[in-house]
Structure formats: C-alpha cells, structure tokens
Design an enzyme around this catalytic site. Sequence first.
Site, short mmCIF file in Angstrom:
data_model
loop_
_atom_site.label_atom_id
_atom_site.label_comp_id
_atom_site.label_asym_id
_atom_site.label_seq_id
_atom_site.Cartn_x
_atom_site.Cartn_y
_atom_site.Cartn_z
N ASN A 31 -14.24 -0.38 -10.80
CA ASN A 31 -12.98 0.36 -10.89
C ASN A 31 -12.74 0.92 -12.28
O ASN A 31 -12.31 2.06 -12.45
CB ASN A 31 -11.82 -0.54 -10.47
CG ASN A 31 -11.74 -0.75 -8.96
OD1 ASN A 31 -12.17 0.11 -8.19
ND2 ASN A 31 -11.20 -1.88 -8.55
N ASP A 78 -17.18 -12.54 -2.41
CA ASP A 78 -16.49 -11.73 -3.41
C ASP A 78 -17.52 -10.82 -4.07
O ASP A 78 -18.59 -11.27 -4.49
CB ASP A 78 -15.84 -12.66 -4.46
CG ASP A 78 -14.99 -11.89 -5.44
OD1 ASP A 78 -13.78 -11.77 -5.20
OD2 ASP A 78 -15.54 -11.41 -6.45
N HIS A 133 -10.92 3.97 -9.14
CA HIS A 133 -10.59 3.23 -7.92
C HIS A 133 -11.12 3.90 -6.65
O HIS A 133 -11.41 3.23 -5.66
CB HIS A 133 -9.08 3.05 -7.81
CG HIS A 133 -8.53 2.07 -8.81
ND1 HIS A 133 -8.56 0.71 -8.61
CD2 HIS A 133 -7.99 2.26 -10.04
CE1 HIS A 133 -8.03 0.08 -9.65
NE2 HIS A 133 -7.67 1.01 -10.54
N ASP A 162 -13.23 2.05 -3.77
CA ASP A 162 -12.97 2.10 -2.32
C ASP A 162 -14.25 2.41 -1.55
O ASP A 162 -14.50 1.83 -0.48
CB ASP A 162 -11.92 3.16 -2.01
CG ASP A 162 -10.52 2.77 -2.48
OD1 ASP A 162 -10.33 1.58 -2.82
OD2 ASP A 162 -9.63 3.64 -2.49
N GLU A 198 -11.27 -7.58 -3.50
CA GLU A 198 -12.68 -7.46 -3.12
C GLU A 198 -13.20 -8.75 -2.48
O GLU A 198 -14.40 -8.97 -2.38
CB GLU A 198 -13.53 -7.12 -4.35
CG GLU A 198 -13.60 -8.19 -5.41
CD GLU A 198 -12.45 -8.16 -6.40
OE1 GLU A 198 -12.60 -8.75 -7.49
OE2 GLU A 198 -11.40 -7.56 -6.11
#
Length: 298
Positions: free
Chosen positions: A181, A173, A186, A190, A216
């Site tokens: 974010n 993770d 966002h 990405d 994630e």
Amino acid sequence: MRILIADDSNVSRHLLESIVRKWGYEVITTADGSQAWEELQKPDAPRLAVLDWMMPGMTGPEVCRLVREKGSDPYTYILLLTSRTQKEDVIEGMNSGADDYVVKPFDQQELNVRLRAGRRIIDLQDQLLRAQAALRYQATHDALTGVYNRGRITELIEASVAGVETVSVIMLDLDRFKQVNDTHGHAAGDVVLVAAMERLGAALGDGEMIGRYGGEEFVVLTRRGASESMELAEALRQRIAEEPIAIGESVLAVTASFGVAVREAGRSGSASDLLREADDALYQAKRDGRNRVVLGRG
C-alpha cells in the site's frame, strides 16, 4: 412469459390459447383443476395462470387456495375466468386468493389489459427479490474480494464448533502488505487482495469456506484433521507464492503466513478459542520468518 390456461371446455381453452399466443405468451393448457394444481407445483411453474371457475377435479378457487397456502416464491398471479357476476361470487373468488377475474364471455382487450397488469406485478416482485438477494449478499460478503465477511465467517465457525465433527481454522495474513500500500498505493493493494483470494478459492474443496477477517487477514474453515489441514494450508501458501501478481505493468512477489488450529471431534472449546489459537500460530509463523505454516498447540 409462460402462462397456464385451465379450462374444461375445449372450445374456450383453444380460443384462449390462440389469443394469448398472439400476444407473445408461451402457453401450457390443462382440462381440469387437478392438472392445473400439478402444473403450478412444478419448480418451473408458469408465473401467470388463467383458471376457469368450474372444472372437474378442483374448481378454480380451490386451486387458488392451494397455491396461496403453499406460499412459495416466486409469486403466481392468478386470474379467474367465470360466468358468475354476482358481487358475492366475486368476493368469494378474490378471497380464495385470486388476483383478478374476467367475466365470460370475455372481451379480448380487457383480458389483455388484465394480463399486462399481472405481468407488471410479477416484474415488480422479481425486482424486489433481486434487491433482497443483493442485500443478503452485501450483509454476508466482503465488498472487495467477494469472500465472506468477518461476521459471517465467524458465525459459520461458531456453528461448526457447536457440532460433533472435527473442525479446523486456517488463519492467513499477507506478508508485508503495508509496504504494498505504501509503495504502490491502495488500489494496487486491492488488486493483490482480490488476486490472492481468487487463487485460494480455486484451491478449496467442497464445503470449505473462506472469509476476510480484517485488512489483509483471512480465515479458512474446513472439516479436515490436523495433518490434512496442514497440507491444505501449505497448498494455499504455495498458491499465493507460486507466481507474482500483476499490477499494471509491474509484478509483485506476494507471500503469506499461515496459522492452523484444530478442534478434534468430541473436544470442547469455543469458536473464539479456536480463532485465538490460529491467530497465535499465525504470529508464530511471522516471527519464524514469514511465508510458512505453523500448527497451533491446541
């Protein structure tokens, strides 16, 4: 496009070859049906074939039947060349699996038109096969990162656990990803996800697979034992943390936490048990301060 011409008459075969070469085809010729069947079985076999009806070894209809019985993709478009004009003969030829026929002595324009029709059918099938491949990919891969999606990686883990070999799951993770974010947007998140997966993918060995488990969180499937899986997880952790990830003109330091679960050969246990154990180890890594690897208790 490549085309196979099979005709036992030297005159007819050379005439056909000369004509279709002028139309831009790459030509392969054979003098009997058995050779034609051998050519059509090759991995790079021509997609178009013009077969004379009467030939030594095998007749044109016999070759057609074998091709259709094989039933492999991509499709081979077959045109029979025959001097037979009776309706019963035409029906027999088409029932054998031929797509079309031309009567000898053939008209060049007619032959050209029928071959163009065959090319259109082949092109349409190619488009269909590409569309099917794209749909299969979309059904099994994450649209953003290109790794397996949750459904597919779970299926692979389930299949591996059902076997008799050692199986390990590494769950990871990205640390404090929500802050990425919230702070950078966002789109930046990405970019981080894609960059992280590129780094991990480059570090995996043959037969090792990675999938996006959610958000994630990602899962790596490997057949390594406990110590080797811990080494792999540590190598992956270092790959992510070794250098910042560029976001436009900015760079972000990114780390990840890892949980490792191992199912040794001969031990029972489900895929969900293995995933739960890896997930517990991952959250222990988070509680211990993040950016580390923890082995599940098993």
